[in-house]
Design a protein around this motif. Sequence first.
Motif, PDB file in Angstrom:
ATOM      1  N   GLY A 274     -42.118  -5.346  37.396  1.00 19.28           N
ATOM      2  CA  GLY A 274     -40.994  -4.997  36.534  1.00 19.28           C
ATOM      3  C   GLY A 274     -39.840  -5.955  36.679  1.00 19.28           C
ATOM      4  O   GLY A 274     -39.241  -6.390  35.680  1.00 19.28           O
ATOM      5  N   ILE A 275     -39.509  -6.313  37.908  1.00 18.38           N
ATOM      6  CA  ILE A 275     -38.420  -7.275  38.154  1.00 18.38           C
ATOM      7  C   ILE A 275     -38.783  -8.635  37.580  1.00 18.38           C
ATOM      8  O   ILE A 275     -37.956  -9.302  36.938  1.00 18.38           O
ATOM      9  N   LEU A 276     -40.027  -9.067  37.794  1.00 17.26           N
ATOM     10  CA  LEU A 276     -40.476 -10.345  37.243  1.00 17.26           C
ATOM     11  C   LEU A 276     -40.352 -10.357  35.728  1.00 17.26           C
ATOM     12  O   LEU A 276     -39.904 -11.338  35.128  1.00 17.26           O
ATOM     13  N   LEU A 277     -40.739  -9.250  35.085  1.00 17.06           N
ATOM     14  CA  LEU A 277     -40.673  -9.161  33.620  1.00 17.06           C
ATOM     15  C   LEU A 277     -39.230  -9.273  33.133  1.00 17.06           C
ATOM     16  O   LEU A 277     -38.937 -10.008  32.179  1.00 17.06           O
ATOM     17  N   LEU A 278     -38.308  -8.577  33.789  1.00 19.46           N
ATOM     18  CA  LEU A 278     -36.897  -8.658  33.407  1.00 19.46           C
ATOM     19  C   LEU A 278     -36.349 -10.067  33.615  1.00 19.46           C
ATOM     20  O   LEU A 278     -35.581 -10.577  32.792  1.00 19.46           O
ATOM     21  N   GLU A 279     -36.761 -10.709  34.693  1.00 17.39           N
ATOM     22  CA  GLU A 279     -36.318 -12.081  34.968  1.00 17.39           C
ATOM     23  C   GLU A 279     -36.835 -13.050  33.912  1.00 17.39           C
ATOM     24  O   GLU A 279     -36.117 -13.965  33.486  1.00 17.39           O
ATOM     25  N   MET A 280     -38.070 -12.847  33.472  1.00 18.71           N
ATOM     26  CA  MET A 280     -38.670 -13.746  32.482  1.00 18.71           C
ATOM     27  C   MET A 280     -37.902 -13.774  31.175  1.00 18.71           C
ATOM     28  O   MET A 280     -37.818 -14.811  30.513  1.00 18.71           O
ATOM     29  N   PHE A 281     -37.334 -12.630  30.787  1.00 15.29           N
ATOM     30  CA  PHE A 281     -36.683 -12.563  29.480  1.00 15.29           C
ATOM     31  C   PHE A 281     -35.160 -12.679  29.547  1.00 15.29           C
ATOM     32  O   PHE A 281     -34.531 -13.030  28.554  1.00 15.29           O
ATOM     33  N   THR A 282     -34.573 -12.436  30.705  1.00 17.70           N
ATOM     34  CA  THR A 282     -33.128 -12.650  30.847  1.00 17.70           C
ATOM     35  C   THR A 282     -32.812 -14.025  31.418  1.00 17.70           C
ATOM     36  O   THR A 282     -31.705 -14.545  31.218  1.00 17.70           O
ATOM     37  N   GLY A 283     -33.784 -14.604  32.146  1.00 13.74           N
ATOM     38  CA  GLY A 283     -33.534 -15.878  32.814  1.00 13.74           C
ATOM     39  C   GLY A 283     -32.683 -15.734  34.062  1.00 13.74           C
ATOM     40  O   GLY A 283     -32.243 -16.741  34.631  1.00 13.74           O
ATOM     41  N   ILE A 284     -32.464 -14.502  34.503  1.00 17.12           N
ATOM     42  CA  ILE A 284     -31.600 -14.243  35.660  1.00 17.12           C
ATOM     43  C   ILE A 284     -32.453 -13.841  36.864  1.00 17.12           C
ATOM     44  O   ILE A 284     -33.279 -12.922  36.764  1.00 17.12           O
ATOM     45  N   ARG A 285     -32.251 -14.513  37.982  1.00 22.31           N
ATOM     46  CA  ARG A 285     -32.974 -14.165  39.193  1.00 22.31           C
ATOM     47  C   ARG A 285     -32.456 -12.832  39.747  1.00 22.31           C
ATOM     48  O   ARG A 285     -31.257 -12.551  39.650  1.00 22.31           O
ATOM     49  N   PRO A 286     -33.323 -12.050  40.387  1.00 26.11           N
ATOM     50  CA  PRO A 286     -32.859 -10.802  40.997  1.00 26.11           C
ATOM     51  C   PRO A 286     -31.961 -11.031  42.203  1.00 26.11           C
ATOM     52  O   PRO A 286     -31.312 -10.103  42.684  1.00 26.11           O
ATOM     53  N   THR A 287     -31.927 -12.278  42.691  1.00 26.75           N
ATOM     54  CA  THR A 287     -31.073 -12.624  43.837  1.00 26.75           C
ATOM     55  C   THR A 287     -29.787 -13.318  43.401  1.00 26.75           C
ATOM     56  O   THR A 287     -29.070 -13.885  44.225  1.00 26.75           O
ATOM     57  N   ASP A 288     -29.479 -13.291  42.115  1.00 30.72           N
ATOM     58  CA  ASP A 288     -28.257 -13.913  41.606  1.00 30.72           C
ATOM     59  C   ASP A 288     -27.036 -13.331  42.328  1.00 30.72           C
ATOM     60  O   ASP A 288     -27.018 -12.160  42.720  1.00 30.72           O
ATOM     61  N   VAL A 289     -26.003 -14.156  42.466  1.00 27.15           N
ATOM     62  CA  VAL A 289     -24.801 -13.723  43.196  1.00 27.15           C
ATOM     63  C   VAL A 289     -24.121 -12.530  42.532  1.00 27.15           C
ATOM     64  O   VAL A 289     -23.336 -11.814  43.181  1.00 27.15           O
ATOM     65  N   MET A 290     -24.397 -12.289  41.261  1.00 20.22           N
ATOM     66  CA  MET A 290     -23.774 -11.163  40.572  1.00 20.22           C
ATOM     67  C   MET A 290     -24.293  -9.813  41.079  1.00 20.22           C
ATOM     68  O   MET A 290     -23.662  -8.781  40.881  1.00 20.22           O
TER      69      MET A 290
END
Length: 338
Positions: free
Chosen positions: A232-248
């Motif tokens: 699920g996290i990989l799928l969200l990253e693929m379409f947002t371009g945002i890593r789950p470890t982003d500083v945000m």
Amino acid sequence: MMRPSVAFSIDERFRKVSYAELRQVTNDFSPSNLIGQGSYGFVYRGMLDGNQPVAVKVLNLKRKGAFKSFLAECEALRNIRHRNLVNIITVCSSIDFTGAEFKALVYDLMQNGSLEQWLHLGVNQHDMPKLNLNQRLDIAIDVASAIEYLHHHCQTSIVHGDLKPSNVLLDHDMVAQVCDFGLARFLHGSTNLDVSQCQASSSNLKGTIGYVAPEYGLGGTSSLQGDVYSFGILLLEMFTGIRPTDVMFKDGWTLHEFVKTTQHKSLVQILEPSLLSMERIDNGQISDADMVRFEESIADIMRIGVLCSMKLPNERMDMMNALSELCAIKDKFLKRGM
């Protein structure tokens, strides 16, 4: 202490390869042939038999857990065959020229690198074209197919344990293949090797920060639902371009929460920007009807990502349903000519 032997007959199933041969085909494990580095070793490009491009994964046996990771990967790979799982050519268990123990796995070389490179780095550091929406959806379906196979179609269900973009490789046709089974676990054990024990010993965290299921951090054991979370996290990253470890992401704010919150607004706003230009969204060159269909498809994809990455394991979608729904979205794309 004597280490256990690898629990399958390599002589019968794979071609023989020596340390000397692997050293030769990788040009003495030259840094110029280094194409990847993981927790337990290095991956080198090589040419086996003069014409077969291969990736040689050399274990760093000085790292705690590396040997057990090697055993876990061997045991998993001997039991699986699927177009979306990396193909192992052979294994080398020997000693090097200094008399030190040497272990390596040899795979087909994936010509287009990893999904991580395509999403964030650019292959070979060159300016590579961004993946379009159809390509991302195809890759998502490929990965879902691989994990669904491991979970539901093997003689014993297998947990991959470390699903993330760097462990998704792309062949010359951009078909995705899942790799790295160093943390793999058979749910009910194995007659040849207790892979669950190898997995538990080789990593306290049992995965990679950002992709590892929340319950693992609380001491939970590896599970099918844990793989679903990572997907699920990989799928969200693929379409947002945002890593789950982003500083945000901090103080409980996660990629999952970010997308889930945006579901009540316009998900198009958080898409990877290149997708908007490819689909002509950012310059108004798309009809209102096509725009509605595009937004509906994106909402469906993001909903799957959110449902797969729910905090509680029993609230997550299983991989059979995730794969089925992604394929249905793909069919709609084809029918609409998008």
